[in-house]
Design a protein around this motif. Structure first.
Motif: not given
Length: 319
Positions: A192-198
């Motif tokens: 599934f589409p993922s996004k990282a938030l630093p």
């Protein structure tokens, strides 16, 4: 991108002997929830706490109708506690966060915003790890790099359980019922589409970490053995390499004996060779044993956990 106003957001918080930090955590989480438009529920998973934290959570439930308290029958460990929380979370999106305040609850609106953009998995990626020893930081970095070299599934570096999952991602993870659970890997495996938030990880606000080096080592083994068979292949390769070296050494000894005779010296070298071969065999047996033990556990098909109590939120579905 979709409008999530009116949807339900579940916040799952695994808790084990965190009474010292729970009041501060709840205050900060409450402030973060006030900044989002969605309805919310807070699901605390009491993983067999013995410091009075369970009673504090039940008292909190009486004050806050959003709070659900899930009491496990004993301490099962964080990976199972997270799984239990996901099983009982009703939200359209589920946020996982620890109670120790190393992962800031204030990032929750950012997670929701990324979810609104259409991402099913939004995870916090650590830029720094304040309050942790040099050895722990470096060993964690090494582990993430090793497991990504070994695993067929890319596992995000420097990311833990601090994340948001969409409903379909939660449902997918719920179908994975293996006994030995490395949740970060399972979250990556479902896709599934993922996004990282630093973000910068903070020191613990109170109490002591439950993750000593032995438990971290065990978790690392869980991750590697759950997502890679490369160690078994390395054991095979090491066996072939050792056998080849032994064959060459045997040929060398045969030629030397035929040409120069056999004066019988060589006891030290014989002992070294025997110890080396014995060590290689034990290492390979250990690797095989790790996989065999996990296979044995999986064949039992035991439930992941049992509940001692389930105290649902008093606000009901419309809270």
């Amino acid at each position: 991108m979709h409008d999530t106003a009116g949807d339900l957001v579940s916040v799952v918080v695994p808790v084990y002997n965190e009474l010292a930090v729970l009041p501060a955590f709840y205050q900060r989480l409450d402030s973060a929830l006030a900044e989002i438009a969605e309805r919310a529920e807070i699901l605390f998973v009491d993983d067999g706490s013995s410091d009075g934290g369970g009673a504090w959570l039940l008292a909190l439930r009486e004050r806050d109708p959003r709070v659900t308290v899930l009491e496990l029958s004993r301490n099962y460990g964080k990976e199972v506690a997270v799984s239990a929380g996901l099983d009982h979370a009703a939200g359209d999106a589920v946020v996982l966060v620890d109670a120790d305040l190393q992962d800031p609850p204030e990032m929750l609106p950012q997670f929701i915003a990324a979810w609104r953009e259409g991402y099913d998995v939004v995870y916090g990626q650590r830029l720094s790890r304040a309050g942790e020893s040099w050895l722990k930081v470096q060993s964690a970095r090494l582990f993430y790099r090793v497991i990504n070299r070994l695993s067929d599934v890319p596992i995000p570096r420097d990311a833990g359980d601090f994340r948001l999952l969409s409903r379909r991602a939660v449902d997918a993870v719920a179908e994975l019922r293996e006994s030995h659970r490395y949740m970060t890997g399972l979250f990556a495996w479902v896709g599934f589409p993922s996004k990282a938030l630093p973000y910068a990880r903070q020191p613990r606000q109170a109490g002591r970490s439950k993750w000593n080096y032995w438990r971290l080592w065990t978790l690392a083994l869980e991750g590697i053995t759950s997502f890679s068979a490369v160690p078994l292949k390395l054991a095979t390769g090491l066996g072939v390499l050792t056998a080849g070296a032994a064959l060459l050494y045997g040929l060398f000894m045969l030629v030397r004996t035929l040409l120069f005779g056999n004066p019988v010296p060589g006891y030290p070298s014989l002992i070294v060779v025997m110890l080396f071969l014995g060590g290689v065999q034990l290492i390979c047996l250990g690797i095989i044993g790790e996989y065999l033990g996990r296979t044995y556990d999986e064949t039992k098909r035991r439930p992941l956990y049992f509940l001692r109590g389930l105290h649902p939120r008093r606000g009901g579905p419309g809270a």
